[in-house]
Design a protein around this motif. Structure first.
Motif, short mmCIF file in Angstrom:
data_model
loop_
_atom_site.label_atom_id
_atom_site.label_comp_id
_atom_site.label_asym_id
_atom_site.label_seq_id
_atom_site.Cartn_x
_atom_site.Cartn_y
_atom_site.Cartn_z
N VAL A 238 10.60 -6.88 8.83
CA VAL A 238 9.48 -6.20 7.83
C VAL A 238 8.29 -7.17 7.85
O VAL A 238 7.09 -6.71 7.64
N LEU A 239 8.69 -8.82 7.93
CA LEU A 239 7.45 -9.46 8.05
C LEU A 239 6.66 -9.12 9.15
O LEU A 239 5.47 -9.02 9.22
N MET A 240 7.26 -8.82 10.42
CA MET A 240 6.41 -8.74 11.54
C MET A 240 5.83 -7.38 11.49
O MET A 240 4.48 -7.19 11.79
N LEU A 241 6.22 -6.46 10.81
CA LEU A 241 5.61 -5.05 10.55
C LEU A 241 4.35 -5.03 9.90
O LEU A 241 3.57 -4.52 9.80
N PHE A 242 4.74 -5.98 8.50
CA PHE A 242 3.65 -6.26 7.70
C PHE A 242 2.35 -7.16 8.40
O PHE A 242 1.25 -6.57 8.31
N LEU A 243 2.75 -7.90 9.50
CA LEU A 243 1.55 -8.50 10.27
C LEU A 243 0.90 -7.66 10.84
O LEU A 243 -0.50 -7.72 11.04
N ASP A 244 1.77 -6.80 11.55
CA ASP A 244 1.11 -5.85 12.45
C ASP A 244 0.16 -5.03 11.56
O ASP A 244 -1.21 -4.48 12.25
N ARG A 245 0.41 -4.57 10.43
CA ARG A 245 -0.48 -3.71 9.65
C ARG A 245 -1.81 -4.50 8.78
O ARG A 245 -2.69 -3.97 8.80
N VAL A 246 -1.37 -5.84 8.53
CA VAL A 246 -2.56 -6.37 7.81
C VAL A 246 -3.19 -7.60 8.40
O VAL A 246 -4.20 -7.98 8.22
N ALA A 247 -2.69 -7.98 9.72
CA ALA A 247 -3.13 -9.24 10.19
C ALA A 247 -3.50 -9.03 11.86
O ALA A 247 -3.74 -9.85 12.84
N GLY A 248 -3.43 -7.50 12.06
CA GLY A 248 -3.69 -7.19 13.57
C GLY A 248 -2.47 -7.78 14.80
O GLY A 248 -2.98 -7.95 15.89
N ALA A 249 -1.55 -8.25 14.13
CA ALA A 249 -0.32 -8.26 15.17
C ALA A 249 0.02 -7.30 16.00
O ALA A 249 -0.13 -6.21 15.77
N SER A 250 0.84 -7.50 16.94
CA SER A 250 1.38 -6.31 17.68
C SER A 250 2.77 -6.34 18.31
O SER A 250 3.11 -6.26 19.15
N PHE A 251 3.52 -6.76 17.30
CA PHE A 251 4.84 -6.88 17.61
C PHE A 251 5.47 -5.40 17.89
O PHE A 251 6.28 -5.29 19.06
N PHE A 252 5.18 -4.41 17.31
CA PHE A 252 5.77 -3.00 17.33
C PHE A 252 4.58 -1.96 17.97
O PHE A 252 4.99 -0.87 17.84
N VAL A 253 3.47 -2.53 18.21
CA VAL A 253 2.21 -1.51 18.84
C VAL A 253 2.71 -1.21 20.14
O VAL A 253 3.03 -1.99 21.06
#
Length: 577
Positions: A238-253
């Motif tokens: 959940v934390l990683m997905l949240f970072l993908d959405r708001v901080a431009g991370a790419s764990f699940f992209v």
């Protein structure tokens, strides 16, 4: 006894705010969880009503449409985007915000200290924090309905890439709030789970060994342990997905990360979670069957060991949700084997339930009806689970209405039939009043008939190839002949929702006008029935001592057909032993 527990016995009565709102009493907190579960169930039922109307009559306006924001209407029907929001929120609310607070929050908090002979939970203040964290999570989740673009619409499993980047679906704060709400809810039940485990292990009454524990306590204990061991990876996800959405991370992209990683994290938690929800319902049924058949539970120790084995196996079955997701096909066979293997311990438990009824002096009081209804409906859920657990069949059934029907036959019995069985059984202990038997039996029969009328047709829809999560079946030519089944299921859904009115009337009216319940109106043997109804602060005037197991009914040499756990052995019992 711990210092906290000892202090709870002597703590004076508190005022309104400390006594009923910010209470540290496990019984009050259990009732708070119950109230929240009932409110969220009404909202979850409303989402089901709107979805079913849309599926049955997609070319007409939903009767609730006049109450909805203007952007949720689309050419006279529900906007397909709003339909996706309803699908997402219905699953999220019913699983995380109804089933968990009812079965773990309400039953676990209210019953476990009473059933182990403790004055309160091991950590009362942590218990209060757990509930209010859950309350905040519920508010955050419901707030997502009113933010721009509406609530989360990625499905209750929130699979990437649909949910991974806000740019894919516009500025969609609904998914962000969904992630925050779920993280808070998990934090709440982490606190509650720790309390359940510590209370059961450390605060048991003298003489209450582990194999004298009521089966409800065993089920709550194992469910809490399963939750504690499985939820960590999903909190990280959940934390990683949240970072993908708001901080431009790419764990699940997809271009930079791995969308399948989310599925592994989600279902590594999600399948033990099925048993987190199932086991307390099973425990409630196992408490009720011996009371209303006046004989001991058949196979107490095999039930306990079967539950432990099922808990262990629940960690090695998660990939049966991913047979068509692109994982290595060589993994399909091992996960099919473990999935089918996990049905064995539950088959043992169901056979033990039926054997408990065999040649018993059965009385069909309302709690017993719900318990028997659980057995009948859960058998269908268990048997159909074998089909979707086999990779060769799941390829065809996956993402069809066959899975929808199976899923509801797996969870509805434990959450609804097991939950109502427990509510009708322990309502006198919770509130000191008896519920109306006439309204209770009317509620059972209406619910039993309409539930089956809703979900049995969905097996046929699945056999017909009907896909899940589409808002307008009439848009597909090959689905149009199946529309009569959709409409029949929708009328049955409306009847199922209306069938809950007798319970609401019964519940609320009985709070004031129900017959006064004695300490032990069902003549049961477990420790909670030795306390007053409702129990006072601290539960017991004198903390009990346990002399026997929890299901001593019709014992040879006993002066009565029930031997309470805390009743000293009679002379005849001593001689017989």
């Amino acid at each position: 006894m711990s210092d906290v527990a000892a202090a709870a016995v002597h703590e004076p009565a508190l005022g309104f705010w400390r006594g009923y709102v910010f209470s540290v009493d496990h019984k009050t907190i259990g009732k708070q969880y119950l109230a929240m579960a009932m409110v969220m169930a009404l909202l979850g039922g409303a989402t089901a009503y709107v979805m079913r109307w849309q599926l049955a009559w997609p070319d007409t306006a939903v009767p609730l449409a006049g109450w909805l924001p203007e952007q949720m209407a689309y050419q006279g029907i529900i906007d397909p985007a709003f339909y996706n929001q309803l699908v997402t929120m219905h699953g999220t609310i019913m699983i995380f915000f109804v089933a968990m607070p009812l079965l773990l929050g309400a039953f676990g908090n209210f019953l476990v200290p009473l059933m182990v002979g403790a004055p309160d939970m091991a950590f009362p203040r942590l218990n209060m924090l757990s509930f209010w964290t859950f309350f905040v999570a519920s508010v955050v989740l419901l707030t997502s309905f009113v933010v721009p673009a509406g609530a989360a619409s990625g499905g209750w499993t929130m699979y990437p890439p649909l949910s991974a980047r806000a740019s894919y679906t516009g500025v969609e704060w609904g998914i962000n709030l969904w992630l925050i709400a779920v993280a808070l809810e998990f934090a709440s039940f982490l606190m509650g789970g720790i309390n359940l485990v510590v209370t059961t292990i450390n605060l048991r009454a003298p003489g209450l060994s582990f194999f004298r524990l009521p089966l409800m306590v065993w089920m709550e204990l194992i469910a809490a342990i399963l939750f504690l061991l499985s939820v960590g990876p999903l909190i990280a996800g959940v934390l990683m997905l949240f970072l993908d959405r708001v901080a431009g991370a790419s764990f699940f992209v997809p271009q930079e990360g791995d969308p399948l990683l989310w599925q592994h994290l989600f279902w590594f938690f999600g399948h033990p979670e099925v048993y987190v929800l199932l086991l307390p319902g099973v425990g409630a049924v196992l408490e009720i069957l011996p009371v209303f058949s006046r004989k001991p539970v058949f196979g107490y120790r095999p039930i306990v060991w079967s539950t432990i084995v099922a808990g262990v196996l629940s960690f090695v079955v998660w990939a049966h949700h991913m047979f068509i997701s692109g994982i290595d096909p060589r993994l399909a066979s091992p996960f099919s084997v473990t999935t089918i293997l996990i049905s064995v311990p539950f088959a043992i438990i169901l056979f033990a339930m039926i054997a408990t009824l065999w040649r018993g002096a059965i009385s069909f009081a309302t709690p017993m009806l719900w318990a028997i209804g659980f057995i009948a409906t859960f058998l269908i859920g268990g048997l159909t689970g074998i089909y979707v657990g086999a990779a060769a069949l799941d390829i065809y059934f996956h993402d069809t209405y066959f899975v929808v029907a199976h899923f509801h036959y797996a969870l509805f019995p434990s959450v609804i039939f097991g939950g109502f069985a427990g509510l009708y059984f322990w309502y006198p202990k919770m509130f000191g009043r008896m519920l109306s038997e006439r309204l209770g039996q009317l509620h059972f029969w209406l619910t039993f008939v309409t539930f089956n009328a809703v979900f049995l047709p969905m097996f046929a829809l699945g056999f017909g190839g009907h896909m899940r999560r589409i808002a307008d079946p009439t848009a597909y030519t090959f689905l149009q002949p199946l529309m009569p089944l959709h409409r029949a299921a929708t009328w049955a859904t409306i009847a199922l929702l209306l069938s809950q009115l007798p319970f609401l009337v019964n519940f609320l009216v009985s709070l004031r006008r129900g017959p006064i319940a004695g300490a032990n109106p069902w003549r049961a043997a477990t420790l909670e029935w030795s306390a007053a109804s409702p129990p006072p602060h601290g539960n017991f005037a004198v903390l009990p001592t346990v002399y026997r197991g929890p299901y001593e009914y019709s014992a040879p040499g006993a002066p009565d057909d029930v031997c309470p756990q805390d009743a000293p052995p009679s002379t005849r019992e001593v001689r017989a032993s």
